[in-house]
Design a protein around this motif. Structure first.
Motif, PDB file in Angstrom:
ATOM      1  N   PHE A 133       3.633  -6.792  -8.491  1.00 21.03           N
ATOM      2  CA  PHE A 133       5.209  -6.898  -8.778  1.00 21.03           C
ATOM      3  C   PHE A 133       5.577  -6.630  -7.196  1.00 21.03           C
ATOM      4  CE2 PHE A 133       4.403  -6.945 -13.467  1.00 21.03           C
ATOM      5  CZ  PHE A 133       5.075  -8.206 -13.131  1.00 21.03           C
ATOM      6  N   ILE A 134       5.312  -5.278  -6.401  1.00 20.65           N
ATOM      7  CA  ILE A 134       5.431  -5.164  -5.447  1.00 20.65           C
ATOM      8  C   ILE A 134       5.371  -6.532  -3.694  1.00 20.65           C
ATOM      9  CG2 ILE A 134       5.379  -3.488  -3.729  1.00 20.65           C
ATOM     10  CD1 ILE A 134       4.721  -1.622  -5.841  1.00 20.65           C
ATOM     11  N   VAL A 156      11.270   0.688  -3.324  1.00 21.12           N
ATOM     12  CA  VAL A 156      10.697   0.193  -4.050  1.00 21.12           C
ATOM     13  C   VAL A 156       9.917   1.226  -4.757  1.00 21.12           C
ATOM     14  CG1 VAL A 156       8.632  -1.796  -4.425  1.00 21.12           C
ATOM     15  CG2 VAL A 156      10.204  -2.190  -2.371  1.00 21.12           C
ATOM     16  N   ALA A 157       9.240   2.444  -3.787  1.00 22.07           N
ATOM     17  CA  ALA A 157       7.767   3.303  -4.134  1.00 22.07           C
ATOM     18  C   ALA A 157       9.065   4.002  -5.449  1.00 22.07           C
ATOM     19  CB  ALA A 157       7.295   4.623  -3.392  1.00 22.07           C
ATOM     20  N   VAL A 199       0.831  -1.046  -0.286  1.00 24.80           N
ATOM     21  CA  VAL A 199      -0.253  -0.178  -0.024  1.00 24.80           C
ATOM     22  C   VAL A 199       1.212   1.097  -0.144  1.00 24.80           C
ATOM     23  CG1 VAL A 199      -1.697   1.860   1.007  1.00 24.80           C
ATOM     24  CG2 VAL A 199      -1.858  -1.099   0.874  1.00 24.80           C
ATOM     25  N   GLY A 200       1.965   0.941   1.208  1.00 28.27           N
ATOM     26  CA  GLY A 200       3.009   2.512   0.838  1.00 28.27           C
ATOM     27  C   GLY A 200       3.714   2.458  -0.227  1.00 28.27           C
ATOM     28  N   LEU A 252       2.303   6.070  -7.360  1.00 26.77           N
ATOM     29  CA  LEU A 252       1.121   7.023  -8.067  1.00 26.77           C
ATOM     30  C   LEU A 252       1.403   8.473  -7.568  1.00 26.77           C
ATOM     31  CD1 LEU A 252      -1.765   4.671  -6.854  1.00 26.77           C
ATOM     32  CD2 LEU A 252      -0.490   5.418  -9.451  1.00 26.77           C
ATOM     33  N   VAL A 253       2.055   9.102  -6.708  1.00 33.75           N
ATOM     34  CA  VAL A 253       2.534  10.314  -6.357  1.00 33.75           C
ATOM     35  C   VAL A 253       3.848  11.405  -7.012  1.00 33.75           C
ATOM     36  CG1 VAL A 253       2.616  11.970  -5.035  1.00 33.75           C
ATOM     37  CG2 VAL A 253       0.953  10.358  -3.745  1.00 33.75           C
ATOM     38  N   GLY A 254       4.299  10.249  -6.361  1.00 30.79           N
ATOM     39  CA  GLY A 254       5.697  10.197  -7.583  1.00 30.79           C
ATOM     40  C   GLY A 254       6.302  10.501  -9.442  1.00 30.79           C
TER      41      GLY A 254
END
Length: 225
Positions: free
Chosen positions: A154-155, A94-95, A9-10, A16-18
Motif C-alpha cells: 500500500f505504501i 506516511v509512517a 523502506v523509510g 514498525l518502530v512506532g
C-alpha cells in the motif's frame, strides 16, 4: 524508482518502530486502555490527503506550524520542512498513517504470547528489554511479516500525501512512480507512457508480494519439519 524505494523502506521502518512502541504501551493494564487504543487508530482511518493537509498546515507549516513554534520557542530556527526535507517529511507522514496498522497487528501478536513464557523469563531474572528482545520478539515474526507485506504493497501506491504537500517537488525530490504516472497522464497527456508506468507499478507490487509470501511459506514449512 529511487524516491519510491526510499519512501517505502523509510516509512516501513518508522511505522514498525512506532507501531511496536504503541503496541507495547497499549498492551499494559492502564485505565482507559480501550479508549486509547481507539484513538491510536485514528491516523490510519483518516483519508491520506486529509492527514497530509493536517500535517502540512497545522504541524509542519514554516510560518504557523506547531513543530516550528516549538523550535523557535527554544531558540532554534524555523525549518521549511517541505522545501529542505521534502521526501523525509512525506515519509514521516506516511509512517504516521501506517503506525496504527502495525500497532494493531503487533498488539494481536502480543496478546497471543503465553503468560507462562513471560513468567519464566521473569524468574530467570530477565528485565523488560531482554524479555521483549529474547522472548517476545521472536514470537512476533509472523505479525511483523504481515505488517511488512501489507505496508509495502500500500505504501508503494502513495499518491495523496505527495499531491497535497509537495506536488512531486521541489524539483523531482518527491516524484515517486505513482505520482509520475499521474503527471504523465494528466499533465503531459502521454496516455500510452502512463499506462506503461502503471503496468510496471503493478508488476513490481506483484513481484514484491509474491516474493514475501513465498518467503513466509518456506519459513512456515521449515518450522513444521
Amino acid at each position: 524508482m529511487g524516491n519510491t524505494l526510499q519512501l517505502v523502506v523509510g516509512a516501513i521502518i518508522l511505522a514498525l518502530v512506532g507501531g511496536t512502541i504503541l503496541a507495547l504501551l497499549l498492551n499494559r493494564r492502564i485505565r482507559g486502555r480501550s479508549v486509547l487504543r481507539a484513538l491510536a487508530t485514528v491516523p490510519f482511518l483518516v483519508t491520506p490527503s486529509v492527514m497530509a493537509l493536517i500535517w502540512k498546515n497545522l504541524f509542519l507549516s514554516p510560518s504557523s506550524g506547531l513543530v516550528n513554534w516549538v523550535l523557535t520557542s527554544i531558540g532554534l530556527r524555523a525549518v521549511p520542512w517541505f522545501s529542505v526535507l521534502p521526501l523525509q517529511s512525506v515519509t514521516f507522514i506516511v509512517a504516521w498513517e501506517w503506525a496504527p496498522f502495525v500497532m494493531l497487528v503487533i498488539l494481536a501478536g502480543l496478546q497471543s504470547v503465553p503468560n507462562e513464557v513471560l513468567e519464566a523469563a521473569k524468574v530467570d531474572g530477565a528485565n523488560a528489554f531482554m524479555t521483549f528482545w529474547r522472548v517476545v520478539f521472536p514470537l512476533l515474526r509472523k505479525p511483523y511479516e504481515i505488517a511488512i507485506l501489507f505496508g509495502t504493497i500500500f505504501i508503494f501506491q502513495t499518491f495523496g500525501e505527495i499531491y497535497v504537500t509537495t506536488a512531486g517537488g521541489p524539483g523531482l525530490a518527491t516524484n515517486t512512480l505513482p505520482y509520475y504516472t499521474y503527471r504523465t497522464a494528466l499533465s503531459s497527456f502521454q496516455i500510452g507512457q502512463a499506462a506503461t508506468l502503471g503496468v510496471i507499478g503493478v508488476i513490481v507490487a506483484i513481484l514484491v508480494a509474491r516474493g514475501m509470501l513465498r518467503l513466509m511459506t518456506e519459513r512456515a514449512t521449515s518450522e513444521r519439519i
